[in-house]
Design a protein around this motif. Structure first.
Motif, short mmCIF file in Angstrom:
data_model
loop_
_atom_site.label_atom_id
_atom_site.label_comp_id
_atom_site.label_asym_id
_atom_site.label_seq_id
_atom_site.Cartn_x
_atom_site.Cartn_y
_atom_site.Cartn_z
N LEU A 377 -0.74 -2.32 -3.37
CA LEU A 377 -1.92 -2.00 -4.17
C LEU A 377 -1.60 -0.89 -5.17
CD1 LEU A 377 -5.01 -2.07 -4.75
CD2 LEU A 377 -5.28 -0.45 -2.86
N ASP A 378 -1.95 -1.12 -6.42
CA ASP A 378 -1.86 -0.10 -7.45
C ASP A 378 -3.28 0.30 -7.80
OD1 ASP A 378 -1.76 1.28 -9.95
OD2 ASP A 378 0.25 0.44 -10.31
N TYR A 379 -3.67 1.52 -7.45
CA TYR A 379 -5.06 1.95 -7.62
C TYR A 379 -5.47 2.05 -9.08
CZ TYR A 379 -5.57 3.01 -2.66
OH TYR A 379 -5.67 2.91 -1.30
N VAL A 380 -4.50 2.04 -9.99
CA VAL A 380 -4.82 2.12 -11.42
C VAL A 380 -4.82 0.73 -12.05
CG1 VAL A 380 -4.17 3.10 -13.65
CG2 VAL A 380 -3.96 4.47 -11.56
N SER A 381 -3.71 0.01 -11.97
CA SER A 381 -3.64 -1.29 -12.66
C SER A 381 -4.43 -2.38 -11.95
CB SER A 381 -2.17 -1.72 -12.80
OG SER A 381 -1.59 -1.95 -11.53
N ASP A 382 -4.65 -2.26 -10.64
CA ASP A 382 -5.42 -3.28 -9.92
C ASP A 382 -6.92 -2.98 -9.91
OD1 ASP A 382 -3.35 -4.98 -9.18
OD2 ASP A 382 -2.83 -3.78 -7.42
N TYR A 383 -7.30 -1.88 -10.49
CA TYR A 383 -8.71 -1.46 -10.40
C TYR A 383 -9.62 -2.38 -11.22
CZ TYR A 383 -12.92 1.33 -10.91
OH TYR A 383 -14.23 1.77 -10.91
N LEU A 384 -10.74 -2.74 -10.64
CA LEU A 384 -11.77 -3.54 -11.31
C LEU A 384 -13.01 -2.67 -11.46
CD1 LEU A 384 -11.35 -6.76 -9.15
CD2 LEU A 384 -10.46 -6.41 -11.46
#
Length: 688
Positions: A377-384
């Motif tokens: 999980l990438d908390y920045v690029s995967d963020y919706l």
């Protein structure tokens, strides 16, 4: 985001903001935040909801930079489920197979594959109410098992296995989501157990692994002797056991309508349910139902015998009123058996949880941080980003604080002029807000909501790790407590996450005082507890970020600490509780000395006061653009760090002085004013 106390207390790097959007400096709306939220619509809103997707030039992937408008998404209903089920079973025949729903539409690039595994009905439309939203972030395939098909469970497992192995080889770096309800939950667990090397994310809604304790099990011998002419009663019995038809029909009773209107709506709803019963009879005729119940028994036994082999990240959705399965009890059992498992409970829901109105699977996935497009999980690029409805729901819990504290917001333009509102906050990132952390983080909800509503800037938080996981189970709140914070963009504290947010040109909120400041002792209101080193300045300068020092006052007008950390540690009982509590959460700032190093989590004793008012002051932006080389020198960086700290202290001092001249500082004058001028009118404050 205050009520949970130290829960969103951020350390060194805190609640952060999402990327800018275009709501120009604009005029300050003289409307309380609560009134603005209640009036948000598609056509007219402080939030600019258009053009909410931008494309990153470096990665070529979609980057969503705004709060998203979800009002145009037409939620499907039980009626749609009935119509489509009739169409699918009418053309039945052939083996079990996959289909992809047409209503899913286009999706984000590199979206992971989601395989929807059906319940005992086998139709494959269990996620119908969620297809439109899920289809924007997943590639969805649904498994359809024809009504009269009698494919053994093990063969169904092989069918799904072939699919996941093929898709995993095509996209080895992307996870595969298995979403299973009831029987589908057993199927998902079996496939995950037999393929431990494939990166699965399991989402199980009331999985039927507890079939041996189910009210369905006694139906097997009954069906074997039941006369054929009585078979049409069985779907009706099953539907009542689930509780869903009665739940749908009785929805109007809960609306508080007049008796005559309630009776009328209840009658209409009951009539509308008749097609449901007839379609259910077609989906589950006696012969098919008997076969599927026997297969369910086999599937439950198969899955339970292989739980030890499952390595997949798992989310279990458990209903509190599931009359077919003991789902809450089973969720707790699976939680202990599976290594990477979380639970979300829905105490008022029945067995067919995902078919109930008001539940949004995408929101659940976002709140649990279960959405990722790569191995990790990438908390920045995967963020919706949140939708408007998600934002309003997240804010609702803290609306009382906003109403009680009636915050005043001031900001500083680039020419140094102080103005009401937030026009001084730059739309273009990266921006780093640095300020004072109030007791228990009470300032967060009203501050972040105002920045979002007035400036369309989503502030993301680099927060304490306890919001994302615990070292052990015990006294800390359940992880579900923090779902709203994750939806609003909180990320775990780390230099890596800070770097990524700066590189994505985010607005970042930083509390150098962290836990020590938010859980301060008696008499320490408005005292900064910052570390000696300038931990954020050089990284901010590397990206040319603007630093905005801000102050906030008002905690002393709404509460008073009467039992602080020092008091609690003198009492053996509370000392033991604090020590146990801090064994469950990751330790922070273990490499520094002094007061700021004491990041012990605890809950101070607090006396409420007759509510005063909150005041926010955002100072003049401090430029770091072009100073990258200069601020590499520790001394220069430290000088800027001390300058930022002094500006925060000056903002606090300014607010403390000016609030003395606010005729509406206390709650009673504000209530009188709003009773006269109307609830939606903004309460005045001191003159600038």
């Amino acid at each position: 985001m205050a009520a949970t106390g130290a829960t969103l207390v951020t350390v060194g790097l805190p609640p952060v903001s999402r990327r800018e959007i275009s709501s120009a400096a604009g005029k300050f709306k003289a409307t309380p935040i609560s009134a603005q939220l209640s009036s948000i619509s598609t056509e007219q809103s402080p939030l600019n909801l258009a053009e909410n997707v931008k494309f990153g030039k470096k990665s070529g992937t979609k980057t969503i930079s705004k709060v998203l408008d979800d009002s145009e998404i037409e939620r499907l209903s039980i009626k749609d489920f009935l119509e489509r089920s009739k169409d699918m079973i009418r053309s039945d025949g052939g083996p079990p197979r996959w289909f992809s729903p047409l209503e899913c539409g286009s999706r984000l690039k590199d979206s992971p594959l989601l395989l929807s595994l059906p319940g005992i009905d086998g139709v494959g439309l269990g996620l119908l109410l969620h297809h439109q939203r899920l289809g924007k972030i997943f590639d969805i395939w649904c498994l359809h098992i024809p009504v009269m098909d009698q494919t053994p469970f093990r063969d169904l497992v092989r069918l799904v296995e072939r699919t996941v192995k093929s898709e995993s080889s095509r996209s080895p770096n992307r996870p595969i989501y298995l979403v299973g309800e009831s029987f589908g939950g057993c199927l998902a667990l079996a496939v995950a157990a037999l393929n431990p090397d494939i990166d699965f994310v399991l989402i199980l809604s009331n999985p039927a692994t507890s079939f041996r304790k189910s009210q369905l099990q006694p139906l097997i011998p009954l069906l074997e002797v039941l006369p054929e002419q009585l078979q049409y009663n069985l779907p009706y019995i099953l539907s009542l056991l689930t509780g869903d038809p009665l739940r749908m029909a009785a929805a109007s009773v809960q609306k508080g309508l007049p008796l005559q209107q309630t009776v009328g709506e209840l009658s209409q709803n009951l009539v509308a349910l008749l097609p449901f019963l007839f379609v259910l009879a077609d989906i589950l005729p006696r012969e098919s139902l008997l076969w599927k119940l026997k297969m369910l028994r086999s599937a439950s036994s198969f899955a339970n015998s292989r739980l030890h082999a499952i390595k997949a990240q798992t989310l279990i959705l458990a209903s509190g009123r599931d009359q077919l399965l003991p789902s809450e009890e089973e969720a707790e059992r699976l939680f202990l058996a599976l290594p990477k498992c979380q639970i979300r409970k829905f105490k008022d829901s029945g067995h067919t949880l995902l078919m109930e109105d008001g539940l949004d699977l995408v929101t659940i996935i976002k709140g649990t941080s279960f959405y990722r497009r790569a191995k990790y999980l990438d908390y920045v690029s995967d963020y919706l980003p949140p939708t408007v409805s998600e934002f309003k729901e997240a804010y609702e819990s803290y609306r009382w604080l906003d109403i009680a504290a009636s915050p005043v917001t001031l900001s500083t333009l680039e020419n140094g002029k102080i103005v009401r509102g937030l026009a001084g906050i730059p739309c273009e990132g990266p921006v780093v807000f640095v300020g004072y952390h109030m007791l228990l983080g009470w300032e967060l909800a009203p501050m972040l909501a105002r920045i979002l509503v007035e400036r369309n800037i989503l502030v993301r938080g680099i927060a304490h790790p306890l919001m994302f996981g615990k070292l052990s189970e015990g006294m800390l709140p359940d992880l579900s407590t923090y779902d709203a914070f994750r939806i609003m963009g909180a990320v775990p504290v780390s230099a890596t996450n800070f770097y990524k947010l700066l590189s994505s040109r985010s607005h970042i909120l930083l509390y150098p005082g962290g836990v020590r400041e938010a859980l301060h002792r008696k008499g320490e209101e408005y005292k900064l507890f910052w570390p000696e080193q300038s931990e954020f300045v050089r990284m901010a300068a590397r990206f040319g970020a603007k630093i905005i020092p801000f102050g906030v006052v008002g905690e002393d007008d709404i509460s008073e600490v009467f039992l602080d950390y020092d008091d609690l540690m003198k009492m053996p009982y509370f000392k033991g509780q604090i020590e146990e509590l801090n064994k469950e959460a990751a330790r922070l700032r273990t490499d520094v000395d002094g007061e700021v190093a004491n990041q012990d989590l605890h809950l101070p004793g607090i006396l409420p006061k007759f509510p005063g008012r909150f005041y926010f002051m955002f100072g003049k932006p401090i430029e770091t653009e072009g100073k990258k080389l200069e601020l590499r020198e520790k001394q220069k960086a430290h000088e800027l760090y001390l300058h930022v700290k002094s500006e925060v202290e000056k903002n606090i001092a300014y607010l403390k002085e000016k609030r003395e001249n606010d005729p509406y500082r206390n709650l009673l004058p504000r209530l009188v004013y709003q009773a006269t001028e109307g609830f939606t009118s903004e309460v005045p404050t001191f003159e600038l």
